[in-house]
Enzyme design. Sequence first.
Site, mmCIF file in Angstrom:
data_model
loop_
_atom_site.group_PDB
_atom_site.id
_atom_site.type_symbol
_atom_site.label_atom_id
_atom_site.label_comp_id
_atom_site.label_asym_id
_atom_site.label_seq_id
_atom_site.Cartn_x
_atom_site.Cartn_y
_atom_site.Cartn_z
ATOM 1 N N CYS A 46 0.835 -1.211 0.000
ATOM 2 C CA CYS A 46 0.000 0.000 0.000
ATOM 3 C C CYS A 46 0.861 1.248 0.000
ATOM 4 C CB CYS A 46 -0.897 0.040 1.239
ATOM 5 S SG CYS A 46 -2.007 -1.346 1.364
HETATM 6 C C1 BEZ Z 1 0.634 -4.716 1.801
HETATM 7 O O1 BEZ Z 1 -0.037 -3.699 1.538
HETATM 8 O O2 BEZ Z 1 1.835 -4.703 1.732
HETATM 9 C C2 BEZ Z 1 -0.045 -5.971 2.201
HETATM 10 C C3 BEZ Z 1 -1.193 -5.921 2.962
HETATM 11 C C4 BEZ Z 1 -1.786 -7.100 3.348
HETATM 12 C C5 BEZ Z 1 -1.239 -8.318 2.936
HETATM 13 C C6 BEZ Z 1 -0.106 -8.345 2.134
HETATM 14 C C7 BEZ Z 1 0.490 -7.147 1.772
#
Ligand code: BEZ
Length: 213
Positions: A46
């Site tokens: 994100c």
């Molecule tokens: C991420 O945004 O990095 C993420 C969030 C939940 C699970 C895997 C990755």
Amino acid sequence: MATIRLGDEAPNFTAQSSEGTINFHEWLGDSWGILFSHPADYTPVCTTELGTVAKYKSEFDKRNVKVVALSVDGLESHKGWIKDINETQHTTVNFPIIADEDHKVSELYDMIHPNANDKLTVRSVFVVGPDKKVKLIIVYPASTGRNFDELLRVIDSLQLTAYYKVATPANWENGDDCVVVPSIATADIPGIFPKGFKEVKPYLRMTPQPNLN
Ligand code: BEZ
């Protein structure tokens, strides 16, 4: 929560965001809009996505598209995370992030998929037109970051096909030839598309992209 389908009115909501309270429809005004959800603050994928969107702001502006992100964390968390995004992605977050702690918006837009995770949102994308109708829905799992070049590409297609009687073929990019929609009779094409056309098959007629000089 009803399923949202293409052509439905995008459900309106009022929510807290990192840039103040937003009434979605009022905030959109006459613009196109993208509402996209994130699993959580302070997560690696994100962080890269929001940094990328910030860097693409001028591309969204050119297309008259406003962008708003959402995650189910609160405002204080968003504020701290934005600092991290700016630092690590070398950018300035320049769009609002909704703080959907009570899941009001995520439930309205069916962004929580319990078989993936019963508390966090998946990576949903909703493109909304100036008429407030839903034009595109894409859903990715948490583990797959989105391709924002693809999002710009589909916006170019959505906007072109909203205003001209064309469709865009596989792997189309802005500037490529377009498909004349099947509802136009071949005999009528020259009057509608003066740049010319090529009849590959009676049902497959190509014309130069009509909104370019
Ligand atoms: C991420 O945004 O990095 C993420 C969030 C939940 C699970 C895997 C990755």
